[in-house]
Design a protein around this motif. Sequence first.
Motif, PDB file in Angstrom:
ATOM      1  N   GLY A  11      55.475  59.089  64.909  1.00 15.13           N
ATOM      2  CA  GLY A  11      54.071  58.733  64.771  1.00 15.13           C
ATOM      3  C   GLY A  11      53.670  57.458  65.486  1.00 15.13           C
ATOM      4  N   VAL A  12      54.518  56.442  65.454  1.00 17.89           N
ATOM      5  CA  VAL A  12      54.218  55.206  66.177  1.00 17.89           C
ATOM      6  C   VAL A  12      54.061  55.490  67.663  1.00 17.89           C
ATOM      7  N   LEU A  13      54.978  56.308  68.179  1.00 18.84           N
ATOM      8  CA  LEU A  13      54.989  56.616  69.617  1.00 18.84           C
ATOM      9  C   LEU A  13      53.768  57.435  70.028  1.00 18.84           C
ATOM     10  N   THR A  14      53.402  58.449  69.225  1.00 21.75           N
ATOM     11  CA  THR A  14      52.260  59.282  69.604  1.00 21.75           C
ATOM     12  C   THR A  14      50.943  58.532  69.421  1.00 21.75           C
ATOM     13  N   ASP A  15      50.856  57.672  68.414  1.00 21.45           N
ATOM     14  CA  ASP A  15      49.661  56.830  68.257  1.00 21.45           C
ATOM     15  C   ASP A  15      49.474  55.918  69.466  1.00 21.45           C
ATOM     16  N   LEU A  16      50.538  55.183  69.801  1.00 23.54           N
ATOM     17  CA  LEU A  16      50.469  54.226  70.906  1.00 23.54           C
ATOM     18  C   LEU A  16      50.320  54.950  72.237  1.00 23.54           C
ATOM     19  N   GLY A  17      51.086  56.027  72.428  1.00 25.66           N
ATOM     20  CA  GLY A  17      51.026  56.754  73.696  1.00 25.66           C
ATOM     21  C   GLY A  17      49.674  57.398  73.932  1.00 25.66           C
TER      22      GLY A  17
ATOM     23  N   ILE B  40      50.250  64.847  76.499  1.00 25.48           N
ATOM     24  CA  ILE B  40      50.820  65.849  75.605  1.00 25.48           C
ATOM     25  C   ILE B  40      51.668  65.125  74.571  1.00 25.48           C
ATOM     26  N   ASN B  41      51.616  65.560  73.325  1.00 23.66           N
ATOM     27  CA  ASN B  41      52.479  65.002  72.289  1.00 23.66           C
ATOM     28  C   ASN B  41      53.626  65.954  71.987  1.00 23.66           C
ATOM     29  N   ILE B  42      54.838  65.410  72.000  1.00 27.96           N
ATOM     30  CA  ILE B  42      56.022  66.157  71.577  1.00 27.96           C
ATOM     31  C   ILE B  42      56.586  65.407  70.368  1.00 27.96           C
ATOM     32  N   PRO B  43      56.107  65.691  69.165  1.00 30.91           N
ATOM     33  CA  PRO B  43      56.566  64.943  67.989  1.00 30.91           C
ATOM     34  C   PRO B  43      58.007  65.289  67.640  1.00 30.91           C
ATOM     35  N   THR B  44      58.792  64.271  67.313  1.00 28.59           N
ATOM     36  CA  THR B  44      60.206  64.473  67.007  1.00 28.59           C
ATOM     37  C   THR B  44      60.532  64.181  65.552  1.00 28.59           C
ATOM     38  N   THR B  45      59.540  63.738  64.760  1.00 31.46           N
ATOM     39  CA  THR B  45      59.744  63.527  63.331  1.00 31.46           C
ATOM     40  C   THR B  45      58.855  64.493  62.555  1.00 31.46           C
ATOM     41  N   LEU B  46      59.208  64.740  61.318  1.00 29.72           N
ATOM     42  CA  LEU B  46      58.421  65.638  60.483  1.00 29.72           C
ATOM     43  C   LEU B  46      57.023  65.089  60.282  1.00 29.72           C
ATOM     44  N   LEU B  47      56.918  63.785  60.047  1.00 30.85           N
ATOM     45  CA  LEU B  47      55.603  63.184  59.830  1.00 30.85           C
ATOM     46  C   LEU B  47      54.712  63.352  61.060  1.00 30.85           C
ATOM     47  N   ALA B  48      55.266  63.149  62.231  1.00 32.90           N
ATOM     48  CA  ALA B  48      54.468  63.295  63.448  1.00 32.90           C
ATOM     49  C   ALA B  48      54.070  64.751  63.663  1.00 32.90           C
ATOM     50  N   MET B  49      54.967  65.680  63.328  1.00 34.26           N
ATOM     51  CA  MET B  49      54.661  67.102  63.526  1.00 34.26           C
ATOM     52  C   MET B  49      53.489  67.557  62.663  1.00 34.26           C
ATOM     53  N   VAL B  50      53.457  67.112  61.410  1.00 33.52           N
ATOM     54  CA  VAL B  50      52.434  67.621  60.486  1.00 33.52           C
ATOM     55  C   VAL B  50      51.201  66.741  60.414  1.00 33.52           C
ATOM     56  N   ASP B  51      51.278  65.527  61.020  1.00 34.41           N
ATOM     57  CA  ASP B  51      50.151  64.608  60.839  1.00 34.41           C
ATOM     58  C   ASP B  51      49.844  63.762  62.063  1.00 34.41           C
ATOM     59  N   ALA B  52      50.711  62.808  62.384  1.00 38.27           N
ATOM     60  CA  ALA B  52      50.358  61.761  63.346  1.00 38.27           C
ATOM     61  C   ALA B  52      50.018  62.286  64.731  1.00 38.27           C
ATOM     62  N   ALA B  53      50.735  63.309  65.206  1.00 37.83           N
ATOM     63  CA  ALA B  53      50.536  63.801  66.572  1.00 37.83           C
ATOM     64  C   ALA B  53      49.316  64.700  66.695  1.00 37.83           C
ATOM     65  N   ILE B  54      48.725  65.073  65.561  1.00 38.80           N
ATOM     66  CA  ILE B  54      47.657  66.071  65.529  1.00 38.80           C
ATOM     67  C   ILE B  54      46.330  65.426  65.143  1.00 38.80           C
TER      68      ILE B  54
ATOM     69  N   GLY C  29      57.807  62.443  56.145  1.00 37.51           N
ATOM     70  CA  GLY C  29      56.948  63.554  56.530  1.00 37.51           C
ATOM     71  C   GLY C  29      56.513  64.389  55.338  1.00 37.51           C
ATOM     72  N   LEU C  30      57.388  64.523  54.356  1.00 39.03           N
ATOM     73  CA  LEU C  30      57.057  65.286  53.153  1.00 39.03           C
ATOM     74  C   LEU C  30      55.817  64.720  52.463  1.00 39.03           C
ATOM     75  N   ALA C  31      55.656  63.404  52.478  1.00 37.06           N
ATOM     76  CA  ALA C  31      54.504  62.788  51.814  1.00 37.06           C
ATOM     77  C   ALA C  31      53.193  63.325  52.370  1.00 37.06           C
ATOM     78  N   GLU C  32      53.103  63.447  53.686  1.00 38.30           N
ATOM     79  CA  GLU C  32      51.864  63.950  54.284  1.00 38.30           C
ATOM     80  C   GLU C  32      51.665  65.428  53.960  1.00 38.30           C
ATOM     81  N   MET C  33      52.742  66.173  53.852  1.00 30.58           N
ATOM     82  CA  MET C  33      52.625  67.575  53.491  1.00 30.58           C
ATOM     83  C   MET C  33      52.129  67.724  52.049  1.00 30.58           C
ATOM     84  N   LEU C  34      52.673  66.911  51.140  1.00 28.94           N
ATOM     85  CA  LEU C  34      52.183  66.903  49.760  1.00 28.94           C
ATOM     86  C   LEU C  34      50.697  66.562  49.714  1.00 28.94           C
ATOM     87  N   LYS C  35      50.303  65.604  50.546  1.00 29.80           N
ATOM     88  CA  LYS C  35      48.885  65.224  50.606  1.00 29.80           C
ATOM     89  C   LYS C  35      48.021  66.403  51.011  1.00 29.80           C
TER      90      LYS C  35
END
Length: 354
Positions: free
Chosen positions: A99-105, A119-133, A175-181
């Motif tokens: 998420g830090v990388l996709t936000d800054l990038g 283009i975003n290629i998220p590599t963490t669960l949090l980035a996949m479900v939230d930050a990169a999107i 990443g689970l936290a954002e999914m629960l949200k």
Amino acid sequence: MNLPEFSSKIIYNEDTFKSLAAFIKTFKASNIFILTDTNTNQHCSSYFLSNLETTLAVEVLEIEVGEQHKNIETCFQLWEAMANLGADKKTLLINLGGGVLTDLGGFLASTYKRGISFINIPTTLLAMVDAAIGGKTGVNLGNLKNQVGVINPAKAILIDPSFLATLPPQEMRSGLAEMLKHGLIYDAAYWNKLSALNKLTTADLMELIKTSIEIKTTIVAKDLHENNLRKVLNYGHTLGHAIESYCFNHPNLPKLLHGEAIAIGMVLEAYLSVEIASLSKAAAKEIKQVVLQSFPKITFTETDIENIYQLLQHDKKNSHGNIQFVLLEAIGKPVIDCNATFTQVKAAFDFYNS
């Protein structure tokens, strides 16, 4: 998914890299720059580069890992590097990381030469479900999160669960936290499914990721610039962001990942929901129980709570001098633009600490 034209193309299927290659060819980029950090470069870059099908020249930019590097100083260094290495208006920037990388990038691309595609290629669960999107890009201002940025969706987002094998359990929890949200603000049935994590298998993960992505993209599609509906995605984030910033700079508290802080924020804002937005006490207790089965509890003193409350004054969602909370009428039914007093926030910490 049928998404509006301003939305990113989301690629997740068995031929993700073939789809990416076709996209790059259609886009007709002049060259490709890949932005990564030290961790991602070590664990993910070789896999990604070995599967990247292109005849274009490729440059790799690496930054230090961590939230402390998500700032304008890092952007200055990267803007200069891109200029020196020949990045032009048709350069395609690929953000490979969390998420830090996709936000800054995303912010880097949105501002270089008044905007290049990324283009975003998220590599963490949090980035996949939230930050990169969703198109939110930006950097921090000191210890205040995401104070400078723009909303500009990526041209495409590649979801490859293979990257998740590189993650430690703490990152998966984040990443689970954002999914629960997503369940709490949109889909009670999804919340119930995630609540039974001990019954889920790794085979379920991709479907859960897709559900979270669909929830977020559906919300963003209706309100890209967060004038109304998109605000619901901030559930748990008003207090969560303040806690994340406070813990990061406190010598005696653990440094929390984004999702870990948001998990605490969701419990606190569940209590506020009982006091302000008619959420049942039973639902608030359920939210607390589900969160604490996956996230370790942290003890906050009265001084900590006072300092965290002061940080709320700088939350980017504030309006007309008011701290804005997203609360819940019921699980799956959020309410935006709610206000809470310090006394109520203090009582929310008592509920969390108890």
